[in-house]
Design a protein around this motif. Structure first.
Motif, PDB file in Angstrom:
ATOM      1  N   ARG A 196       0.832  -1.203   0.000  1.00 33.14           N
ATOM      2  CA  ARG A 196       0.000   0.000   0.000  1.00 33.14           C
ATOM      3  C   ARG A 196       0.867   1.253   0.000  1.00 33.14           C
ATOM      4  O   ARG A 196       2.087   1.189   0.123  1.00 33.14           O
ATOM      5  N   ALA A 197       0.225   2.399  -0.141  1.00 34.42           N
ATOM      6  CA  ALA A 197       0.952   3.668  -0.204  1.00 34.42           C
ATOM      7  C   ALA A 197       1.663   3.938   1.120  1.00 34.42           C
ATOM      8  O   ALA A 197       1.366   3.330   2.150  1.00 34.42           O
ATOM      9  N   ARG A 198       2.619   4.870   1.070  1.00 29.53           N
ATOM     10  CA  ARG A 198       3.389   5.221   2.256  1.00 29.53           C
ATOM     11  C   ARG A 198       2.452   5.572   3.409  1.00 29.53           C
ATOM     12  O   ARG A 198       1.508   6.356   3.264  1.00 29.53           O
ATOM     13  N   ALA A 199       2.744   4.998   4.583  1.00 24.14           N
ATOM     14  CA  ALA A 199       1.819   5.095   5.715  1.00 24.14           C
ATOM     15  C   ALA A 199       1.975   6.381   6.520  1.00 24.14           C
ATOM     16  O   ALA A 199       1.137   6.668   7.369  1.00 24.14           O
ATOM     17  N   MET A 200       2.998   7.147   6.258  1.00 25.48           N
ATOM     18  CA  MET A 200       3.258   8.333   7.072  1.00 25.48           C
ATOM     19  C   MET A 200       3.786   9.461   6.192  1.00 25.48           C
ATOM     20  O   MET A 200       4.656   9.238   5.346  1.00 25.48           O
TER      21      MET A 200
END
Length: 241
Positions: A196-200
């Motif tokens: 998934r996309a970057r979490a932060m």
């Protein structure tokens, strides 16, 4: 012999020395250009980049690449060194060790690092998980580079404190611990195995790094009977408990 009793320097020796120095400078320049090409190839191809990808990016045949780098690990080491030196220069240029508070120093260093990772994420993925580091000694190169930076940071800070009683080895341990924690956090932030996309966001990542770095420094200082006031300049921030 000259009138002063010294042997005259032979013209052939001078010409040989000049040619040798020109070759060394040429070799340094070509290696520098190949590292530039490696950054571009990593940005484009990802951390699984090959020597052929890098040679093509440089507009050169692969045998020329191997004439200037002994093997993959030699090029890997050069990339690690480039990242370390570039990051060091940016951090030093962004801070004022005399007037910046300890909190500001930590945050600015964390921000410069995060920006470097954001600009070249595949370079940092490559450093952390490179297939170019084929041997155990090669895979430790990034850690050795971090140790060198840790020592430089420790010496810089102790010089700014102007206190000969400060233990450089202890300060180095703080910096070395910081580098280990930051590398692990970077690995997570880049999400090597995350689909998934970057979490932060980068802002939150900088906040996280600054908190972790400050906590490591505070903990080490407490063990040595010292407190740190993060709101004061570095040379005023430390006091015995």
């Amino acid at each position: 012999m000259t009138s002063s009793g010294r042997a005259a320097e032979h013209p052939t020796t001078r010409r040989t020395d000049a040619r040798t120095e020109r070759w060394r400078e040429h070799r340094r320049q070509v290696r520098h250009e190949f590292v530039d090409a490696a950054f571009r190839a990593l940005d484009r191809c990802g951390p699984e980049v090959s020597m052929g990808d890098i040679a093509r990016e440089a507009g050169a045949a692969k045998p020329k690449l191997y004439r200037h780098f002994e093997d993959k690990s030699d090029l890997y080491n050069a990339i690690v060194d480039r990242v370390r030196e570039g990051l060091w220069e940016r951090v030093v240029a962004s801070i004022d060790l005399t007037n910046d508070s300890a909190r500001d120093l930590v945050r600015r260093g964390a921000a410069e690092y995060a920006l470097a990772v954001q600009r070249h994420p595949n370079v940092f993925r490559f450093i952390l998980h490179s297939h170019f580091a084929q041997q155990a000694s090669d895979s430790e190169r990034a850690l050795q580079s971090a140790r060198l930076s840790a020592r430089r940071a420790a010496e810089l800070c102790t010089a700014a404190l102007g206190d000969d009683s400060i233990d450089v080895d202890s300060a180095e341990l703080i910096a070395y611990s910081v580098f280990g924690a930051v590398a692990s956090a970077t690995d997570w932030w880049l999400g090597v195995n995350r689909t998934r996309a970057r979490a932060m966001s980068i802002e939150r990542f900088v906040d996280y790094l600054a908190e972790v770095i400050a906590a490591i420094a505070q903990a080490n200082s407490r063990l040595h009977g010292v407190t740190i006031n993060p709101n004061l300049p570095l040379h005023l921030a430390f006091s015995p408990r």
